[in-house]
Write an enzyme that holds these catalytic residues in place. Structure first.
Site, PDB file in Angstrom:
ATOM      1  CB  THR A 176      -0.897   0.006   1.257  1.00 43.47           C
ATOM      2  OG1 THR A 176      -1.557  -1.248   1.360  1.00 43.47           O
ATOM      3  CG2 THR A 176      -1.927   1.094   1.219  1.00 43.47           C
TER       4      THR A 176
ATOM      5  CG  ASP B  33      -5.805  -2.430   5.034  1.00 46.13           C
ATOM      6  OD1 ASP B  33      -5.161  -3.338   4.457  1.00 46.13           O
ATOM      7  OD2 ASP B  33      -5.363  -1.278   5.162  1.00 46.13           O
TER       8      ASP B  33
ATOM      9  N   GLY C  80      -0.293  -2.361   5.860  1.00 45.92           N
ATOM     10  CA  GLY C  80       0.056  -3.598   6.550  1.00 45.92           C
ATOM     11  C   GLY C  80      -0.862  -4.739   6.154  1.00 45.92           C
TER      12      GLY C  80
ATOM     13  N   GLY D 174      -3.839  -6.635   5.655  1.00 47.00           N
ATOM     14  CA  GLY D 174      -5.229  -6.187   5.653  1.00 47.00           C
ATOM     15  C   GLY D 174      -6.129  -6.962   6.591  1.00 47.00           C
TER      16      GLY D 174
HETATM   17  N1  GLY Z   1      -2.819  -3.440   3.275  1.00 47.20           N
HETATM   18  C1  GLY Z   1      -3.127  -3.907   2.007  1.00 47.20           C
HETATM   19  C2  GLY Z   1      -3.813  -5.180   1.983  1.00 47.20           C
HETATM   20  O1  GLY Z   1      -3.751  -5.963   2.941  1.00 47.20           O
HETATM   21  O2  GLY Z   1      -4.435  -5.456   0.990  1.00 47.20           O
END
Ligand code: GLY
Length: 318
Positions: free
Chosen positions: A189, A220, A240, A242
């Site tokens: 991300t 997330d 991090g 998700g």
């Molecule tokens: N933080 C990005 C994901 O877990 O998709």
């Protein structure tokens, strides 16, 4: 009749390149901050500025977003998530969107519809219809990262690793363009938080997900209060794993702490401390009084704070 009002206020732009991104990639974050600064100075619009920062990182190719997005387990599929939000009430997200160069622009477009989130083929078709697809091609870095994961998965299964490779020091012999550690690190991300010259807040976030991933998996990033949040107390972008972030609604937890009077740095530190060390997580936040960054891995970041003078047309009362 209207007259021009000149407003002076300190503005802040803070971006992250994802938990796990090496500090040597800070040049990519810096470039995003610069582009976002130009937009903020021209328009005074915190949301436009946050979107521009993320758009630039989606183009970079190293970060896990846009053309740098992680490939799914088949080595072909790329499905991305993105979200935007600001303290004026703008809210938009896309999930599992494909064949789109800049998912953050599609999330921004969703914020102008009656919906707050659009997913899958519908999101991809929406992007196409609005002329936001572009010619998507996964970056060479994203492909290398996928190959590394394939190898890692194979090595985990005893008996499937060729004898000659069992004790081979791969790190010592690494001869690809990217550093071994950068490929080894799970990347995540990109995100930007902005405090505009009018005191408004905005956040934008974009991701290729978290390796390894099945088709259709969503993390997330497109969930409000999990990967992102913005309101009167500030803006938060999270990075991090998700599945772990969603369970804790991390962005909202950090936002609420700021709302209760915590400095953004304290709120980010406390938020990241909620996770066990083996779960990679990071957060950035901005409030009326400061900004904060916390991560339990290396995380490239960049920021700028500057007074902005914006020309605003103010309508006369009738
Ligand atoms: N933080 C990005 C994901 O877990 O998709």
């Amino acid at each position: 009749m209207s007259r021009t009002q000149r407003t002076k206020a300190p503005a802040v732009i803070l971006v992250h390149g994802g938990v796990g991104s090496p500090l040597s990639w800070q040049d990519g974050c810096q470039k995003a901050v610069e582009a976002a600064r130009v937009v903020l100075q021209r328009t005074g619009d915190a949301l436009a500025s946050a979107v521009e920062a993320v758009r630039v990182m989606e183009y970079d190719g190293r970060f896990n977003a846009g053309c740098g997005s992680s490939l799914r387990l088949d080595g072909k599929t790329v499905e991305m998530d993105a979200a935007v939000m600001d303290s004026r009430g703008k809210l938009g997200a896309v999930a599992v969107v494909s064949n789109v160069r800049n998912p953050v622009l599609v999330a921004r477009a969703v914020a102008d519809t009656p919906h707050v989130a659009v997913a899958g083929q519908g999101a991809t078709a929406l992007a196409r219809g609005l002329g936001l697809s572009g010619a998507f091609r996964a970056s060479s870095f994203a492909r290398e990262r996928w190959r590394w994961w394939q190898g890692a998965l194979q090595r985990r299964r005893a008996g499937e690793v060729p004898e000659a490779w069992r004790g081979f020091d791969l790190r010592r012999h690494w001869n690809f363009p990217g550093p071994y550690d950068a490929l080894l690190q799970p990347l995540d991300t990109v995100g930007a938080v902005v405090r505009g010259p009018d005191g408004g807040f905005a956040v934008a976030s974009s991701t290729g997900g978290a390796s390894p991933m099945l088709r259709g998996r969503v993390g997330d990033v497109p969930f409000m209060g999990c990967g992102f949040y913005a309101g009167q107390h500030g803006a938060v972008a999270v990075t991090g794993v998700g599945e772990e972030i969603i369970r804790r609604m991390l962005a909202r937890v950090i936002y609420d702490r700021m709302g209760a009077g915590a400095a953004p740095q304290v709120a980010c530190d406390e938020g990241v401390a909620l996770f066990p060390a083996e779960v990679a997580v990071g957060a950035i936040a901005v409030s009326a009084t400061g900004q904060g960054v916390a991560a339990n891995r290396e995380m490239a970041c960049a920021d700028v704070a500057f007074p902005v003078t914006v020309s605003k047309a103010r309508g006369t009362r009738r």
